[in-house]
Scaffold this active site. Structure first.
Site, PDB file in Angstrom:
ATOM      1  N   TYR A   1      33.905  14.113 -26.965  1.00  0.00           N
ATOM      2  CA  TYR A   1      33.159  15.487 -26.743  1.00  0.00           C
ATOM      3  C   TYR A   1      34.074  16.714 -27.050  1.00  0.00           C
ATOM      4  CZ  TYR A   1      29.790  13.034 -24.095  1.00  0.00           C
ATOM      5  OH  TYR A   1      28.589  12.236 -23.602  1.00  0.00           O
TER       6      TYR A   1
ATOM      7  N   LYS B   1      34.428  -0.282 -26.277  1.00  0.00           N
ATOM      8  CA  LYS B   1      33.884  -0.934 -27.255  1.00  0.00           C
ATOM      9  C   LYS B   1      34.798  -1.489 -28.063  1.00  0.00           C
ATOM     10  CE  LYS B   1      29.940  -1.147 -28.671  1.00  0.00           C
ATOM     11  NZ  LYS B   1      29.104  -2.435 -28.690  1.00  0.00           N
TER      12      LYS B   1
ATOM     13  N   ASP C   1      28.569  -1.921 -23.796  1.00  0.00           N
ATOM     14  CA  ASP C   1      26.940  -2.191 -23.961  1.00  0.00           C
ATOM     15  C   ASP C   1      26.658  -3.193 -22.621  1.00  0.00           C
ATOM     16  OD1 ASP C   1      28.671  -3.853 -25.329  1.00  0.00           O
ATOM     17  OD2 ASP C   1      27.132  -4.199 -27.024  1.00  0.00           O
TER      18      ASP C   1
ATOM     19  N   ASP D   1      29.800   9.165 -19.266  1.00  0.00           N
ATOM     20  CA  ASP D   1      28.730  10.042 -19.010  1.00  0.00           C
ATOM     21  C   ASP D   1      27.431   9.113 -19.007  1.00  0.00           C
ATOM     22  OD1 ASP D   1      26.990  12.244 -19.185  1.00  0.00           O
ATOM     23  OD2 ASP D   1      27.623  12.801 -21.150  1.00  0.00           O
TER      24      ASP D   1
ATOM     25  N   ASP E   1      25.264   8.179 -15.359  1.00  0.00           N
ATOM     26  CA  ASP E   1      23.972   8.534 -15.190  1.00  0.00           C
ATOM     27  C   ASP E   1      23.171   7.383 -14.976  1.00  0.00           C
ATOM     28  OD1 ASP E   1      24.109  11.241 -15.374  1.00  0.00           O
ATOM     29  OD2 ASP E   1      22.615  11.113 -16.830  1.00  0.00           O
TER      30      ASP E   1
END
Ligand code: NAD
Length: 370
Positions: free
Chosen positions: A142, A193, A226, A250, A254
């Protein structure tokens, strides 16, 4: 008598409505415990812009730096949709996070027994769920540079975001993870990852190093992001504390949050580094939800996310786990009375408003000390 200084920033929309209810809880603690909270107030977001043309003033930032914790409401709303980008309501929130260097974002996903049927998963998968997602908040993709769209001049463009992490950024979030794990089940799940991202390989190496050299007594497991997303909906109770970078944190926070029901239930904490001299850290506590313009002014906002955020302040800023437990268990037993704000309304329940929900929580707190 332990005395603490709170800066309350109610903000816009339902922010001031739910903050009013937290003030009742603060007043209750001032009367019924040895804690003494002094409170200061300031403007943030659209209300600050209306008042002085900025999303947060330098004076308010000074108060934030001087406080023991900032309790934040919510900012934004359609009224400010067309204000200049650098003074939009969210700029106040971002300035607080940046200048207080709040790099560690804690988002618990707790499923109250009374609300287990409100989850999109089966009751047995979520009832009693209590996990914590720890997200790195100030680094990663970000913020990494370059971040741009380049015109290639042949009718094509290319867009670049850059994932960057330095050793110290991963070390400090890993340390927060292990310190928090000490107060929970002693287990950290680190996710990245590493199969496709070199920054994932690095994240994995640094977390492993901190574990080996500083927290060998803790349990550490690694899981690809994942696979983590998949396991969160398959068998969420296998996790206790998940630590992730800004991007994966993030998304996973959620996802985990929605296992538990409504936006109006979700608290969060954002913490800075521990100052070794004063033993203090900058901290801000806020509900995950926004200013909810659709229900603002109606007296029906759910105050639980804001009250639970304050409970997190007791736990993480003031080292008062007993009072934090008291608030959290009172929220749970208030819900057991079958009262609901409209956002969590279910068949056969009594619909109540913002103040009545907070009052019920305080009645439960009273019944526990009497
Ligand atoms: P929102 O979280 O404000 O609302 C989403 C939905 O959840 C709405 O239907 C709302 O009524 C409901 N809801 C949220 N909190 C609730 C509560 N406590 N009780 C009952 N229902 C609740 O998100 P949005 O509608 O996407 O955004 C509205 C404004 O808030 C926008 O200006 C957005 O930029 C801003 N926002 C601010 C923050 C923040 O201050 N941290 C976070 C998210 C959004």
């Amino acid at each position: 008598m332990p005395s603490f200084n709170l800066l309350l920033l109610p903000g816009d929309g339902i922010g001031p409505e739910v903050m009013k209810e937290v003030e009742k809880v603060i007043a209750w603690l001032n009367i019924n415990t040895d804690l003494k909270f002094e409170t200061e107030y300031d403007l943030v977001g659209g209300s600050a812009y209306d008042n002085h043309g900025k999303a947060i003033s330098n004076e308010a930032m000074k108060l934030a730096h001087g406080s023991d914790a900032v309790i934040f409401g919510a900012v934004g709303g359609p009224k400010w949709d067309s204000v200049p980008f650098d003074v939009r309501p969210e700029a106040g929130l971002l300035r607080l996070r940046k200048e207080l260097d709040l790099f560690a974002n804690l988002r618990p996903a707790i499923c109250y027994k009374a609300l287990a049927d409100a989850s999109s998963l089966k009751r047995e998968l979520v009832e009693g769920l209590d996990i914590l997602i720890l997200r790195e908040l100030t680094g990663g993709v970000y913020f990494g540079e370059p971040k741009e769209i380049i015109d290639l001049g042949n009718g094509q463009k290319k867009a670049i975001d850059t994932q960057v992490y330095h050793t110290h950024e991963i070390e400090r979030i890993a340390r927060v993870a292990f310190e928090l794990a000490k107060t929970r089940k002693g287990k950290v799940t680190s996710t990245e990852k590493r199969n496709v991202m070199i920054s994932g390989v690095f994240w994995n190496q640094v977390v492993t190093h901190i574990h080996k050299t500083e927290y060998p007594e803790m349990e550490l497991e690694h899981i690809l992001a994942d696979a983590c997303a998949m396991q969160l909906v398959r068998e969420p109770k296998q996790f206790d504390l998940i630590v992730a970078d800004n991007l994966f944190g993030d998304i996973l926070s959620d996802e985990a949050a929605m296992l538990t029901g409504s936006m109006g239930m979700l608290p969060s904490a954002s913490l800075g580094s521990l100052d070794e001299g004063t033993k203090k850290r900058n901290a801000m506590y806020e509900p995950v939800h926004g200013s909810a313009p659709d229900i603002s002014g109606k007296g029906i906002a759910n105050p639980i996310a804001e009250i639970a955020s304050f409970a997190m302040a007791l736990r993480y800023s003031f080292n008062r786990p007993l009072e934090a437990d008291l608030i959290e268990s009172s929220i749970s037993s208030a819900l057991d009375r079958n009262i609901r704000t409209p956002d969590i309304m279910q068949d056969g329940m009594e619909k109540i408003g913002t103040s009545a929900m907070a009052d019920a929580i305080i009645e439960e707190m009273n019944s526990r000390i009497n």
